[in-house]
Motif scaffolding. Structure first.
Motif, PDB file in Angstrom:
ATOM      1  N   ALA A 134       0.786  -1.284   0.128  1.00  0.00           N
ATOM      2  CA  ALA A 134      -0.080  -0.001  -0.019  1.00  0.00           C
ATOM      3  C   ALA A 134       0.808   1.487  -0.068  1.00  0.00           C
ATOM      4  O   ALA A 134       0.361   2.554  -0.391  1.00  0.00           O
ATOM      5  CB  ALA A 134      -0.969  -0.112   1.302  1.00  0.00           C
ATOM      6  N   VAL A 135       2.133   1.064   0.452  1.00  0.00           N
ATOM      7  CA  VAL A 135       3.007   2.148   0.627  1.00  0.00           C
ATOM      8  C   VAL A 135       4.053   2.330  -0.564  1.00  0.00           C
ATOM      9  O   VAL A 135       4.503   1.215  -0.924  1.00  0.00           O
ATOM     10  CB  VAL A 135       3.957   2.265   1.918  1.00  0.00           C
ATOM     11  N   PRO A 136       4.120   3.439  -1.424  1.00  0.00           N
ATOM     12  CA  PRO A 136       5.241   3.229  -2.410  1.00  0.00           C
ATOM     13  C   PRO A 136       6.559   2.990  -2.114  1.00  0.00           C
ATOM     14  O   PRO A 136       6.671   3.380  -0.868  1.00  0.00           O
ATOM     15  CB  PRO A 136       5.093   4.878  -3.176  1.00  0.00           C
ATOM     16  N   ASP A 137       7.409   2.335  -3.066  1.00  0.00           N
ATOM     17  CA  ASP A 137       8.652   1.918  -2.465  1.00  0.00           C
ATOM     18  C   ASP A 137       9.720   3.004  -2.217  1.00  0.00           C
ATOM     19  O   ASP A 137      10.517   2.816  -1.499  1.00  0.00           O
ATOM     20  CB  ASP A 137       9.366   1.214  -3.666  1.00  0.00           C
ATOM     21  N   GLU A 138       9.383   4.288  -2.637  1.00  0.00           N
ATOM     22  CA  GLU A 138      10.289   5.228  -2.408  1.00  0.00           C
ATOM     23  C   GLU A 138       9.906   5.978  -0.958  1.00  0.00           C
ATOM     24  O   GLU A 138      10.769   6.794  -0.481  1.00  0.00           O
ATOM     25  CB  GLU A 138      10.149   6.537  -3.500  1.00  0.00           C
ATOM     26  N   TRP A 139       9.039   5.509  -0.413  1.00  0.00           N
ATOM     27  CA  TRP A 139       8.761   6.012   1.072  1.00  0.00           C
ATOM     28  C   TRP A 139       9.362   5.180   1.974  1.00  0.00           C
ATOM     29  O   TRP A 139       9.527   3.960   1.820  1.00  0.00           O
ATOM     30  CB  TRP A 139       7.125   5.727   1.458  1.00  0.00           C
ATOM     31  N   GLN A 140      10.021   5.625   3.057  1.00  0.00           N
ATOM     32  CA  GLN A 140      10.534   5.036   4.293  1.00  0.00           C
ATOM     33  C   GLN A 140       9.631   5.019   5.054  1.00  0.00           C
ATOM     34  O   GLN A 140       8.906   5.914   5.779  1.00  0.00           O
ATOM     35  CB  GLN A 140      11.742   5.971   4.834  1.00  0.00           C
ATOM     36  N   VAL A 141       9.257   3.867   5.387  1.00  0.00           N
ATOM     37  CA  VAL A 141       8.162   3.620   6.559  1.00  0.00           C
ATOM     38  C   VAL A 141       8.977   2.755   7.932  1.00  0.00           C
ATOM     39  O   VAL A 141       9.606   1.869   7.782  1.00  0.00           O
ATOM     40  CB  VAL A 141       7.253   2.416   5.987  1.00  0.00           C
ATOM     41  N   LEU A 142       8.675   3.486   9.266  1.00  0.00           N
ATOM     42  CA  LEU A 142       9.226   3.242  10.358  1.00  0.00           C
ATOM     43  C   LEU A 142       8.187   2.441  11.029  1.00  0.00           C
ATOM     44  O   LEU A 142       6.994   2.948  11.347  1.00  0.00           O
ATOM     45  CB  LEU A 142       9.735   4.477  11.231  1.00  0.00           C
ATOM     46  N   VAL A 143       8.123   1.276  11.584  1.00  0.00           N
ATOM     47  CA  VAL A 143       6.947   0.555  12.237  1.00  0.00           C
ATOM     48  C   VAL A 143       7.489   0.497  13.825  1.00  0.00           C
ATOM     49  O   VAL A 143       8.484  -0.160  14.107  1.00  0.00           O
ATOM     50  CB  VAL A 143       6.852  -0.845  11.885  1.00  0.00           C
ATOM     51  N   LEU A 144       6.710   1.164  14.914  1.00  0.00           N
ATOM     52  CA  LEU A 144       6.951   1.093  16.069  1.00  0.00           C
ATOM     53  C   LEU A 144       6.093   0.562  17.022  1.00  0.00           C
ATOM     54  O   LEU A 144       4.955   0.235  16.628  1.00  0.00           O
ATOM     55  CB  LEU A 144       6.662   2.588  16.463  1.00  0.00           C
ATOM     56  N   ALA A 145       6.688  -0.008  17.947  1.00  0.00           N
ATOM     57  CA  ALA A 145       5.784  -1.129  18.784  1.00  0.00           C
ATOM     58  C   ALA A 145       6.414  -1.036  20.180  1.00  0.00           C
ATOM     59  O   ALA A 145       7.454  -0.736  20.330  1.00  0.00           O
ATOM     60  CB  ALA A 145       5.775  -2.460  18.638  1.00  0.00           C
ATOM     61  N   ASP A 146       5.583  -1.167  21.382  1.00  0.00           N
ATOM     62  CA  ASP A 146       6.008  -1.083  22.629  1.00  0.00           C
ATOM     63  C   ASP A 146       6.816  -2.292  23.089  1.00  0.00           C
ATOM     64  O   ASP A 146       6.643  -3.462  22.320  1.00  0.00           O
ATOM     65  CB  ASP A 146       4.770  -0.824  23.503  1.00  0.00           C
ATOM     66  N   ARG A 147       7.406  -2.471  23.980  1.00  0.00           N
ATOM     67  CA  ARG A 147       8.238  -3.214  24.555  1.00  0.00           C
ATOM     68  C   ARG A 147       7.702  -4.567  24.569  1.00  0.00           C
ATOM     69  O   ARG A 147       8.169  -5.927  24.213  1.00  0.00           O
ATOM     70  CB  ARG A 147       9.089  -2.961  25.947  1.00  0.00           C
ATOM     71  N   GLY A 148       6.206  -4.871  25.011  1.00  0.00           N
ATOM     72  CA  GLY A 148       5.602  -5.988  25.150  1.00  0.00           C
ATOM     73  C   GLY A 148       5.162  -6.773  23.680  1.00  0.00           C
ATOM     74  O   GLY A 148       5.054  -7.969  23.919  1.00  0.00           O
ATOM     75  N   LEU A 149       5.283  -6.101  22.834  1.00  0.00           N
ATOM     76  CA  LEU A 149       5.099  -6.600  21.415  1.00  0.00           C
ATOM     77  C   LEU A 149       6.402  -7.183  20.681  1.00  0.00           C
ATOM     78  O   LEU A 149       6.159  -7.561  19.582  1.00  0.00           O
ATOM     79  CB  LEU A 149       4.452  -5.688  20.715  1.00  0.00           C
ATOM     80  N   TYR A 150       7.470  -7.145  21.430  1.00  0.00           N
ATOM     81  CA  TYR A 150       8.767  -7.618  20.594  1.00  0.00           C
ATOM     82  C   TYR A 150       8.668  -9.037  20.560  1.00  0.00           C
ATOM     83  O   TYR A 150       8.621  -9.483  21.248  1.00  0.00           O
ATOM     84  CB  TYR A 150      10.026  -6.870  21.273  1.00  0.00           C
ATOM     85  N   ALA A 151       9.270  -9.407  19.426  1.00  0.00           N
ATOM     86  CA  ALA A 151       9.358 -10.915  19.057  1.00  0.00           C
ATOM     87  C   ALA A 151       9.993 -10.706  17.656  1.00  0.00           C
ATOM     88  O   ALA A 151      10.020 -10.309  16.921  1.00  0.00           O
ATOM     89  CB  ALA A 151       8.285 -11.477  19.043  1.00  0.00           C
ATOM     90  N   ARG A 152      11.033 -11.877  17.605  1.00  0.00           N
ATOM     91  CA  ARG A 152      11.758 -12.099  16.333  1.00  0.00           C
ATOM     92  C   ARG A 152      10.866 -12.373  14.908  1.00  0.00           C
ATOM     93  O   ARG A 152      10.987 -11.770  14.021  1.00  0.00           O
ATOM     94  CB  ARG A 152      12.621 -13.209  16.566  1.00  0.00           C
ATOM     95  N   TRP A 153       9.789 -12.917  15.047  1.00  0.00           N
ATOM     96  CA  TRP A 153       8.864 -13.084  13.977  1.00  0.00           C
ATOM     97  C   TRP A 153       8.255 -11.907  13.585  1.00  0.00           C
ATOM     98  O   TRP A 153       7.722 -11.894  12.609  1.00  0.00           O
ATOM     99  CB  TRP A 153       7.878 -14.180  14.521  1.00  0.00           C
TER     100      TRP A 153
END
Length: 213
Positions: free
Chosen positions: A167-186
């Motif tokens: 949904a986002v064009p390739d030329e855009w930089q997308v940062l995805v943030l999440a709180d500590r409780g949502l961290y996982a390698r997958w």
């Protein structure tokens, strides 16, 4: 601009953004979104009363149209068959994100998405991915789960990310943030699979190493 004219203009804009929806589905979305914006509430009674004045229709008729819009196909009244369709809201996630980007005013093509899990008492848990913009968060993909439901959130988060992929064009930089409780390698891998950049808070005691070490 008079309300009927504004409603017509809004109908054209919504129709362009969600061209995949049927005419009845678009009609319901237009009424709900316009009613919420004009009344400042999401209550169906208040919205029905306001739209009845704008449309010059009976309040009960408008109420029924709004209610039918969000019911499952089996609970809808009227004609049977294919015309009794329920709205698959997940098909609107990518178009909604594209619409936001089309209206984006910043010349800097950088987008911040946040992943968040919110509980409503013990009844519901809402997993949501939102666009951060001007100090607010606009949900663009979500999943509502029973508050005490068992099972992993992993397939739901992966599904939400997959629905937004592309949904986002390739030329855009997308940062995805999440709180500590949502961290996982997958989760890290799922975000990277979209071509986006994870910005996750790590749990205490985590171990890491540079590639090749």
């Amino acid at each position: 601009m008079a309300c009927p004219e504004r409603l017509s203009q809004w109908t054209r804009e919504v129709s362009r953004a969600f061209a995949h929806l049927s005419k009845p589905q678009l009609g319901g979305l237009v009424l709900w979104s316009a009613g919420i914006a004009w009344s400042g509430t999401a209550g169906i009674v208040q919205i029905s009363a306001l739209l009845a004045l704008v449309l010059g229709q009976q309040e009960q008729s408008v109420f029924q149209r709004l209610r039918e819009w969000y019911l499952d196909a089996g609970n809808k009244s009227g004609k049977r068959g294919k015309k009794r369709r329920e709205l698959d809201v997940s098909l609107c996630f990518a178009p909604l994100l594209r619409w936001i980007l089309q209206l984006w005013k910043s010349e800097k093509k950088q987008l911040a998405l946040v992943m968040d899990a919110t509980t409503l008492g013990e009844r519901w848990t809402i997993l949501a991915i939102s666009v951060v913009l001007s100090g607010c968060a606009i949900p663009v993909a979500w999943k509502v789960l029973p508050g005490k439901g068992e099972g992993s959130w992993r397939p739901h988060w992966e599904g939400l990310l997959k629905q937004l992929e592309g949904a986002v064009p390739d030329e855009w930089q997308v940062l995805v943030l999440a709180d500590r409780g949502l961290y996982a390698r997958w989760m890290w891998d799922a975000i990277r699979a979209c071509g986006w950049h994870p910005f996750l808070r790590l749990n205490l005691g985590i171990k890491a190493r540079a590639v090749g070490e």
